[in-house]
Design a protein around this motif. Structure first.
Motif, PDB file in Angstrom:
ATOM      1  N   CYS A  25       0.836  -1.210   0.000  1.00  9.06           N
ATOM      2  CA  CYS A  25       0.000   0.000   0.000  1.00  9.06           C
ATOM      3  C   CYS A  25       0.867   1.255   0.000  1.00  9.06           C
ATOM      4  O   CYS A  25       1.877   1.331   0.676  1.00  9.06           O
TER       5      CYS A  25
ATOM      6  N   THR B 216      -5.083   6.435   0.033  1.00 12.94           N
ATOM      7  CA  THR B 216      -6.426   6.547   0.636  1.00 12.94           C
ATOM      8  C   THR B 216      -7.571   6.551  -0.372  1.00 12.94           C
ATOM      9  O   THR B 216      -8.672   6.942  -0.050  1.00 12.94           O
TER      10      THR B 216
ATOM     11  N   VAL C 102      -2.007   0.307  -6.783  1.00 13.99           N
ATOM     12  CA  VAL C 102      -0.949  -0.699  -6.675  1.00 13.99           C
ATOM     13  C   VAL C 102      -1.586  -2.060  -6.400  1.00 13.99           C
ATOM     14  O   VAL C 102      -2.789  -2.215  -6.508  1.00 13.99           O
TER      15      VAL C 102
HETATM   16  S1  SF4 Z   1      -6.164   2.192  -2.586  1.00 12.51           S
HETATM   17 FE1  SF4 Z   1      -4.349   3.326  -1.894  1.00 12.51          FE
HETATM   18  S2  SF4 Z   1      -4.579   3.392   0.322  1.00 12.51           S
HETATM   19 FE2  SF4 Z   1      -5.980   1.820  -0.421  1.00 12.51          FE
HETATM   20  S3  SF4 Z   1      -4.815  -0.066  -0.287  1.00 12.51           S
HETATM   21 FE3  SF4 Z   1      -4.528   0.696  -2.355  1.00 12.51          FE
HETATM   22  S4  SF4 Z   1      -2.645   1.906  -2.211  1.00 12.51           S
HETATM   23 FE4  SF4 Z   1      -3.336   1.607  -0.141  1.00 12.51          FE
END
Ligand code: SF4
Ligand code: FES
Lengths: 98, 747
Positions: B220, B224, B272
């Motif tokens: 992550c 957000t 990601v």
């Molecule tokens: S959307 Fe953004 S904050 Fe949520 S898990 Fe994926 S990388 Fe992390």
């Protein structure tokens, strides 16, 4: 106007195809507005399918028993002529039965 | 002498020179340090005269987007890399750049979510500003000179990338996001070719978000997006950001599953591989997949989807953008039902023998048996039922076939035994799904959009958030994910509103754009005509239907319903099934099988061995929606078609072709034998169905109808969809949907 009540005896389904806005469908639209309630009250079980589609030429389709269908093109017809066309379709239904 | 020879002669010396070069150049890349990167100076500081804008070639906005000016006076002009663009006031710098055709790299910004501004990837330079600015969070001001391509901007991006990759695991070879990962792509495009990080990477404990979303939280990047999606669009407050600094994590605080019908969308918005699809985990790489643009059939919304397949197998389903219908989201049922397409499939024609077991037979034999039985019974004893997932072509063929056999008893599941198909406005969502966004008051009558049509519910929620729209709901206790007033449970409340005795009436009457949504579950009620005319009275009193606004809607339940009613699948008699001798079930699995008399001959045509197969005498295997080309009309009257993504299973055939073949064996050949011909036939019944990708609105409103004289009963409205995850034969065959209903539905 007695034929109006016999629609459901002769027809299995009545379809009115028309365009929502084109001038060619104008009389058909007024025909529906003026006559639908009456036809529906007199023939409560008959499906009178009113199908709008942009750009379509106004048409009247009748389906009789055994899937036989007849159609009338309504472009350029006045309201009375549309009534007449419908009456003719009813007559065809009678002759098909005989 | 051919040109090719000439060309190769001309080529030869050049290639020799090429070969004679030092081969080491190919093995080692010289490292070029650009002086501008070493010493970035704000180019803004250098007084550059602006190039005259006339010389610049016109640019097209990113993805061909169009700019809508709500108020032409509010247009402002900004300069992106010297190129002037006109944008409405209030747009951000990033949006202005998009209009100018410059795609700004980003992670946290998402056009459908609120702005967070926390990833800093979108930094650009703005003249007269001392530091680079985060373009996604900065409103564009008149005359602003934005520079997206300067050394400062490049350096800034490179720095952000380096920080992001510092704590990002080197997982790409085993990550499901590989190949469609924003981080991967952007580090290739904007990142540095080396890192300076030598310490230990941080790691984060994975969270359990349920059977659909797989988490690898170490990946992550704290953008957000998922948190904002959950709170803003899905309407569940489960996800949040915990901790600070390098201890920052995304999670649910207490271990909790994400109980939203839209949870699968976080897979798409996560830039990601932190949130990926659990059922799809390690199944395929995205570059091996063939995408087919198609339509979803698990509800009446007709969400636009892309079916990704590899060989004969559907690997996953992802959404496709359609602003009018599903924007860019799809429900979990749409996304994850696909494993049902591989299980319980019917692949051969079968006849039930005397011993009660099915025997595989050839198509010829099966058709001959059915045709013979069909001729032995009286026409009025023939009954046809179309299932929830039927396409328009097959319903047309079935109707024509039965009509030619002399029977008029054909209907579609879920429309009730006495449907009124005369006026299209009586069964369509007349406001249109996108049109709901204008509404300021909603009255939901006997419908629970959250389980009946999750995408429509998402629109209502969006409107409630944006316009502070009020929602009144009449029906059984339910869980809607927005503020609403539970007005009552049955027709009693409806009558009170119609008689202007209920306080909600004045709310409705004072609204600028009132919307009433009636659930199609009410079609099954005995007193449906009266209920509908009561609703029409409310609509008339509260001016819900006006020349400029039609707020009276019906929310249908199944993909086949709108087309079935358009084609006039209206049974002649309401209880024909009780006296039937020959029943043709075309994918109909929710008919009450107990009603079919014991001596009736039942033909089941469909793709899944679901409920009705147990009663069938003959089985015709048919194609599922992922295997055929078929027209579906959604609840707002928008006709779309599916495309075959994978081949059919075994000996299965397209539905309409089976009926066409049967008609020929029965000696009443239907006059069409190609897709074009059957669509021409549909054109004479409901031409709007062949106007693909267009919404044909209904013009005649209920005011044309004579008043109903039925007695209203006061039985409360019922739940129509008991289990959101399992509503049809495909979803009932799906293992993932079974897991979801076990874990996620509230008991
Ligand atoms: S959307 Fe953004 S904050 Fe949520 S898990 Fe994926 S990388 Fe992390
Ligand atoms: S996209 Fe602007 S800060 Fe993340």
């Amino acid at each position: 106007m007695a034929w109006r009540g016999c629609l459901s005896h002769n027809f299995k389904e009545l379809r009115i195809l028309l365009c929502q806005s084109s001038p060619a469908s104008l009389t058909t639209r007024t025909f529906v507005e003026k006559n639908y309630k009456d036809l529906n009250t007199l023939n409560p079980k008959l499906p009178i399918l009113i199908r709008e589609c942009s750009g379509v030429e106004p048409q009247l389709w009748a389906r009789y028993d055994m899937g036989v269908e007849r159609d009338v093109r309504l472009e350029g017809l006045t309201e009375e002529q549309i009534c007449k066309a419908l009456e003719d379709l009813v007559k065809i239904g009678e002759s098909l039965k005989a | 002498m051919g040109l090719g020879l000439l060309a190769s002669k001309a080529m030869r010396p050049a290639s020799r020179i090429f070969n004679s070069q030092n081969p080491r150049n190919f093995l080692f890349r010289t490292i070029v340090s650009k002086p501008e990167l070493q010493k970035p100076e704000t180019s803004a500081a250098q007084a550059q005269p602006d190039p005259p804008p006339v010389d610049l070639p016109p640019r097209t906005p990113v993805a061909g987007a169009r700019v809508h000016f709500p108020n032409p006076d509010d247009a402002i002009e900004v300069f992106v890399d010297g190129y002037p663009v006109k944008i409405p006031k209030g747009m951000t710098v990033l949006q202005a750049c998009e209009v100018a055709g410059v795609d700004i790299p980003r992670f946290c910004y998402h056009s459908r979510l609120s702005i967070a501004g926390n990833c800093r990837m979108c930094l650009v330079e703005v003249e007269k500003s001392p530091k680079p600015v985060a373009s996604c969070a900065m409103p564009a001001l008149p005359g602003m000179k934005i520079k997206t391509d300067t050394p400062v901007a490049k350096k800034a991006r490179e720095g952000v990338m380096e920080f992001l990759l510092m704590n990002h695991p080197l997982d790409c070879p085993i990550c499901d996001q590989g190949g469609e990962c924003d981080l991967q792509d952007q580090s290739m495009a904007f990142g540095s070719d080396r890192g300076r990080f030598t310490e230990m990477k941080r790691s984060v404990v994975d969270k359990n978000l349920g059977p659909l979303v797989k988490t690898v939280m170490t990946r992550c990047i704290q953008c957000t997006r998922c948190v904002r999606f959950a709170t803003e669009v899905a309407g569940v407050q489960d996800l949040g950001m915990l901790g600070r600094g390098s201890g920052e994590e995304i999670g649910t605080y207490v271990e909790k599953l994400m109980t939203s019908e839209l949870s699968g969308n976080v897979i798409d918005i996560c830039p990601v591989g932190a949130l990926t699809s659990k059922p799809f985990a390690f199944k395929a790489r995205n570059w091996e997949l063939k995408g087919t643009e198609s339509i979803d059939v698990t509800d009446a919304v007709g969400s636009n989807i892309r079916i990704d397949s590899r060989g004969p197998e559907v690997m996953r389903i992802v959404p496709r953008l359609n602003e009018d219908i599903n924007e860019e989201w799809i429900s979990d049922k749409t996304r994850f039902c696909y494993d049902g397409l591989k299980r319980q499939r019917l692949n051969d024609p079968m006849i039930r023998g005397a011993d009660g077991r099915f025997k595989v037979v050839s198509w010829r034999d099966a058709l001959a048996v059915v045709a013979e039985v069909a001729h032995q019974v009286k026409p009025e004893e023939i009954v046809g039922v179309a299932g929830k997932l039927s396409d328009a072509e097959s319903m047309m063929a079935l109707k024509d076939f039965l009509n030619r056999m002399g029977s008029n008893n054909i209907w579609c599941e879920g429309t009730g035994m006495n449907p009124n198909a005369d006026l299209r406005s009586g069964y369509l969502m007349n406001t249109s799904i996108a049109g709901l966004e204008k509404a300021d008051v909603f009255l939901l009558v006997g419908t629970q959009p959250r389980v009946e049509a999750a995408m429509v519910n998402a629109r209502i929620r969006k409107t409630v958030r944006a316009n502070q729209a009020k929602v009144g709901y009449i029906g059984p206790e339910t869980d809607l994910n927005y503020d609403h007033q539970h007005l009552g449970t049955g027709p009693q409340t409806l009558l009170e509103i119609a008689e202007r005795r209920h306080p909600f009436y004045s709310t409705l009457a004072n609204a600028k754009h009132p919307v009433i949504i009636v659930g199609a579950g009410l079609f099954e009620r005995e007193d449906k005509d009266t209920i509908f005319s009561t609703v029409e009275t409310i609509a008339e009193n509260a001016k819900v239907v006006r020349p400029d606004w039609n707020g009276l809607n019906v929310l249908l339940l199944n993909a086949a319903q709108a087309a079935a009613l358009d084609l006039g699948l209206v049974p002649e008699s309401g209880n024909s099934i009780e006296s039937a001798k020959f029943v043709y079930l075309m994918g109909a699995d929710d008919v009450n099988l107990d009603k079919i008399p014991g001596d009736a001959f039942v033909v089941y045509q469909g793709h899944h061995g679901d409920r009705s197969v147990y009663r069938a005498n003959v089985i015709f295997p048919a194609a599922a929606f992922s295997e055929k080309e078929g027209i579906y009309e959604n609840t707002e009257g928008y006709a779309q078609q599916t495309f075959p993504a994978v081949p059919t299973v075994g000996d299965a055939r397209d539905d309409w072709k089976i009926i066409r073949a049967l008609s020929e064996v029965a000696g009443i050949k239907l006059p069409y034998d190609s897709l074009g011909a059957i669509r021409a036939r549909i054109r004479t019944v409901a031409p709007n169905l062949v106007h693909l990708d267009e919404r044909e609105p209904a013009t005649f409103t209920a005011s044309l109808k004579p008043a109903s004289s039925q007695k209203i009963t006061l039985t409360p409205f019922e739940n129509v969809v008991e289990n959101f995850y399992m509503t049809d034969s495909i979803t009932r065959a799906s293992k993932i949907m079974a897991q979801c209903s076990a874990l996620l539905t509230k008991k």
